[in-house]
Design an enzyme around this catalytic site. Structure first.
Site, PDB file in Angstrom:
ATOM      1  N   LYS A  76       0.920  -1.109   0.058  1.00 40.49           N
ATOM      2  CA  LYS A  76       0.109   0.023   0.023  1.00 40.49           C
ATOM      3  C   LYS A  76       0.962   1.345  -0.010  1.00 40.49           C
ATOM      4  O   LYS A  76       1.965   1.255   0.566  1.00 40.49           O
ATOM      5  CB  LYS A  76      -0.843   0.044   1.200  1.00 40.49           C
ATOM      6  CG  LYS A  76      -1.863   1.015   1.318  1.00 40.49           C
ATOM      7  CD  LYS A  76      -2.696   0.840   2.376  1.00 40.49           C
ATOM      8  CE  LYS A  76      -3.829   2.193   2.577  1.00 40.49           C
ATOM      9  NZ  LYS A  76      -4.687   1.925   3.863  1.00 40.49           N
ATOM     10  N   SER A 151      -9.771   2.184   3.130  1.00 39.39           N
ATOM     11  CA  SER A 151      -8.914   2.905   2.334  1.00 39.39           C
ATOM     12  C   SER A 151      -8.001   2.174   1.356  1.00 39.39           C
ATOM     13  O   SER A 151      -7.159   2.513   0.504  1.00 39.39           O
ATOM     14  CB  SER A 151      -8.071   3.930   2.979  1.00 39.39           C
ATOM     15  OG  SER A 151      -7.066   3.385   4.065  1.00 39.39           O
ATOM     16  N   SER A 175      -9.998  -0.195   7.290  1.00 42.90           N
ATOM     17  CA  SER A 175      -9.389  -0.002   5.871  1.00 42.90           C
ATOM     18  C   SER A 175      -8.745  -1.178   5.122  1.00 42.90           C
ATOM     19  O   SER A 175      -8.460  -1.232   4.265  1.00 42.90           O
ATOM     20  CB  SER A 175      -8.336   1.091   5.878  1.00 42.90           C
ATOM     21  OG  SER A 175      -9.133   2.406   5.938  1.00 42.90           O
TER      22      SER A 175
END
Lengths: 484, 95
Positions: A76, A151, A175
Site C-alpha cells: 500500500k 482506504s 481499511s
C-alpha cells in the site's frame, strides 16, 4: 500462474515449476494490461522488481530456501519505500521519495519477497471508497462501476484481479477489512501493536495497524508472520514473540465458542448479507463451532467516538506537512504563514481537510472535554463490552460491512453516510482487537465478507477459523469475470 | 453544535489551512453534520468512566540514553522543497 495463492507460489518456486522472474514478468504484464481500467497501482516498479526476482532466482539456485524468497507482493502506498515514490494517495506527497524503508517493508525485503509496486488508496488512508485518492478512484474488479472500498482499495482490487497474489494494507477503522469484503478477498487487522508502524505514514496513531491482504487465510498467516514483531522504532509496538500462524491454522474447530452480537444483526444489515452470514454460521457449526448471542451494547456509539478520535489524531499527525521539510510547497509564498496555509490547502484533498478541521475543532480550548475526552470515555465503554463478551466466547462473528460494494459517487455527497459504512469494523480498532474479513458469499454478483473479531493476540485463532471455513467453501477461489 | 462560517475560518487558521471562500459554507455544513453525529455520544452517561487514550493501556517504553541513530541530514534533505548549505529555506521571518 496468476491464480496461484502465496502458498502455491512458494511451493511452485521451490519445485522449480517457474522462476520468480517468470512469475513477476507475467504479473507485470497483467498489471500493464489492467491498470489503466482498474487503477489499482499508483506506482509500478517493474525494473527493480525484475532485477530483484533475478537475484532471488540466483539465490535459490545456490540453495537458499527461505519460504517467501522470490514471492511477488505489492505495498500500500502508505508504507515508505526507500527510493520509490510514496505518495499516500496525496498531492502533498506526489514527489516524495523516502530516504528509508518502513519496518514492514524491511521485513518483507529480508524475507525475500519482490515488491511489484505501490497500490492506490484513499488520501492519507481517509476514506471507505478509494474515491479520495489524488491519483483517481479504483475500479472494483467484480463490477468496475463500483468502488473497491477503502482506504486499502488498490491493495484489495489488485489481489481480487489477480495482479499480485498478496498486498499489504493498513486499517484504522476498517481499511483492510471493508475493501477485502467488497473485493472478495481475505484480510486481517492484527492486534494494535503487533505490527510496527515505523515508516507507515500516520493517520490516527492509536488506531492505525498494518496487515496482510490475500486470497486465503493461509496466505494471510504466512504474511502476517513475516511482517509482525517487536520494533524499537515504534514506541507502541509490543514486545512479544510472533506466533507460527501457519501451524495454528490446521487446528480443529471442535468446541469453539462463537458470539453473535445482537447489535450486528440489526436493521442496518441488508437481508441478503444476513442470509449469507447464516450459511457461514451453519458451515462453521458443521465444523464443530457453537454459537451464542451476545450483547455489545455500546456499539452504536463506535462511529461517533471514532469520528472524534480519528480526526483529532489526524489533525495532530498531519500538522507535520508544512511545506518546509518534505511534501508540497506552494509557489512564491509571501511569508511563513502563507507558506503553511497555501501549501497545505493545495496539498490536501477535500476529505483530509474536512477531518483536519473537525479534529482541530474537537481539540480546541472549550471543546476538548465535550468531544475528545467524551469520545475516549465512550471508547473505554466499547472496549469493556468486548472484554465482557470474551469472558463468554472465544471469538465474535458478524458482517464486515452493512452492504456490498456501492457505485462510484453514490455516497460522496454526505460524509456521515459514508462514515456509516464502517459501523461494523470501527469497534475493533477502538478496542485494539484483531479482526479478519473473509469472503462468505455473493449478493447479485458482488462479494460479501464475514468478520471475525478475536481477543488480544488471537490472530492465530482468527486465521484458523477462516482457514477451516475455506477448506469447506470456495467463495475465496472465485475470480471476477474479465480478469481471468 | 452547528458550526458557522466564522468558526470555520477560526479553526482553519488554527490548522494553518487556507480555505476557499466559496467553500466555507459547505465546510460549516459538513462539520455541523459530523459534530451532530459526535453529539449522539451525549445519550450515554460517562461520569465515572476513565478516558481511554490507548487500546492496550500501554505506558511509554524507556530506553538507555545513548545515541542510536546517525546523522543523515543530506539524505533527509533530498526530499525537502528548498535547502541551502544544510538549512531549510523559508520566507524571511525576522526583519
Amino acid at each position: 500462474m496468476h491464480k496461484n495463492t502465496i502458498a502455491e507460489v512458494c511451493q511452485n518456486l521451490a519445485n522449480g515449476d517457474y522462476s520468480s522472474k517468470e512469475l513477476c514478468q507475467h504479473l507485470l504484464e497483467r498489471i500493464s494490461r489492467f491498470n489503466q481500467s482498474h487503477n489499482a497501482f499508483i506506482e509500478v516498479s517493474a525494473d527493480a522488481a525484475l532485477s530483484s526476482a533475478e537475484a532471488a532466482d540466483q539465490l535459490r539456485a545456490k540453495g537458499a530456501n527461505a519460504p517467501l524468497l522470490g514471492v511477488p507482493i505489492a505495498h500500500k502506498d502508505i508504507f515508505c519505500t526507500e527510493g520509490i515514490r510514496t505518495s499516500c494517495g496525496s498531492r502533498m506527497l506526489e514527489n516524495f521519495v523516502p530516504p528509508y524503508n518502513a519496518t514492514v517493508v524491511e521485513k518483507f525485503n529480508a524475507a525475500g519477497t519482490i515488491c511489484l509496486g505501490k497500490t492506490n488508496m484513499d488520501e492519507f488512508a481517509m476514506g471507505s471508497s478509494n474515491e479520495n485518492s489524488y491519483f483517481g478512484s479504483v475500479a472494483n474488479p467484480w463490477d468496475t462501476d463500483r468502488v473497491p472500498g477503502g482506504s486499502s482499495g488498490g491493495s484489495a482490487a489488485a489481489v481480487a484481479a489477480r495482479l499480485v497474489p498478496a498486498t499489504t494494507g493498513t486499517d484504522t477503522g476498517g481499511s483492510i477489512r471493508q475493501p477485502a469484503a467488497f473485493c472478495g478477498i481475505t484480510g486481517i487487522k492484527p492486534t494494535y501493536g503487533r505490527v510496527s508502524r515505523y515508516g507507515m505514514i500516520a493517520f490516527a496513531s492509536s488506531l492505525d495497524q498494518g496487515g496482510p491482504m490475500a486470497t486465503t487465510a493461509e496466505d494471510c498467516a504466512l504474511l502476517l508472520e513475516a511482517m509482525s514483531g517487536f520494533d524499537e522504532r515504534d514506541s507502541t509496538c509490543i514486545d512479544r514473540p510472533v506466533e507460527r500462524y501457519i501451524d495454528a491454522i490446521d487446528q480443529s474447530l471442535n468446541g469453539l465458542k462463537v458470539g453473535l452480537p445482537r447489535e450486528y444483526f440489526s436493521a442496518e444489515l441488508s437481508a441478503p448479507i444476513a442470509a449469507a452470514l447464516q450459511q457461514a454460521i451453519e458451515a462453521l457449526q458443521k465444523l464443530g463451532a457453537t454459537f451464542v448471542d451476545i450483547d455489545l451494547k455500546n456499539q452504536s456509539l463506535a462511529v461517533p467516538a471514532y469520528y472524534v478520535v480519528a480526526p483529532a489524531e489526524c489533525s495532530s499527525n498531519l500538522s507535520r506537512f508544512d511545506g518546509v521539510r518534505y511534501g508540497h510547497r506552494c509557489e512564491s509564498p509571501v511569508d511563513l504563514e502563507d507558506l503553511y496555509k497555501r501549501s497545505r490547502a493545495e496539498g490536501f484533498g477535500r476529505e483530509v481537510k474536512r477531518r483536519i478541521l473537525i479534529g482541530t475543532y474537537a481539540l480546541s480550548a472549550g471543546y476538548y472535554d465535550a468531544y475528545y475526552i467524551k469520545a475516549q470515555k465512550v471508547r473505554n465503554l466499547i472496549s469493556q463490552d468486548f472484554a465482557r463478551a470474551f469472558e463468554q466466547v472465544d471469538v465474535i462473528l458478524g458482517p464486515t460491512t452493512p452492504t456490498t460494494a456501492f457505485k462510484h459517487g453514490e455516497n460522496s455527497d454526505d460524509p456521515v453516510a459514508m462514515y456509516l459504512n464502517d459501523i461494523f469494523t470501527i469497534p475493533a480498532n477502538l478496542a485494539g482487537l484483531p479482526a479478519l474479513s473473509a469472503p462468505c458469499g455473493f449478493v447479485e454478483g458482488l462479494p460479501v465478507g464475514l468478520q471475525l473479531v478475536g481477543n488480544y493476540f488471537d490472530e492465530g485463532r482468527l486465521l484458523n477459523i477462516a482457514h477451516q471455513y475455506q477448506q469447506v467453501t470456495d467463495w475465496h477461489r472465485q475470480i471476477p469475470a474479465g480478469v481471468e | 453544535m452547528a458550526v458557522d462560517e466564522k468558526t470555520v475560518a477560526q479553526v482553519a487558521h488554527l490548522a494553518r489551512l487556507s480555505i476557499d471562500e466559496n467553500r466555507v459554507t459547505e465546510y460549516a455544513d459538513e462539520m455541523s453534520k459530523v459534530l451532530a453525529l459526535a453529539e449522539t455520544m451525549n445519550d450515554i452517561n460517562t461520569d465515572n468512566v476513565e478516558p481511554m487514550a490507548h487500546p492496550t493501556h500501554a505506558v511509554q517504553r524507556l530506553r538507555e540514553d545513548k545515541v542510536t541513530e546517525t546523522s543523515q541530514r543530506e539524505a533527509f534533505q533530498q526530499c525537502a522543497p528548498s535547502v541551502e548549505e544544510g538549512y531549510y529555506l523559508v520566507p524571511q521571518v525576522i526583519e
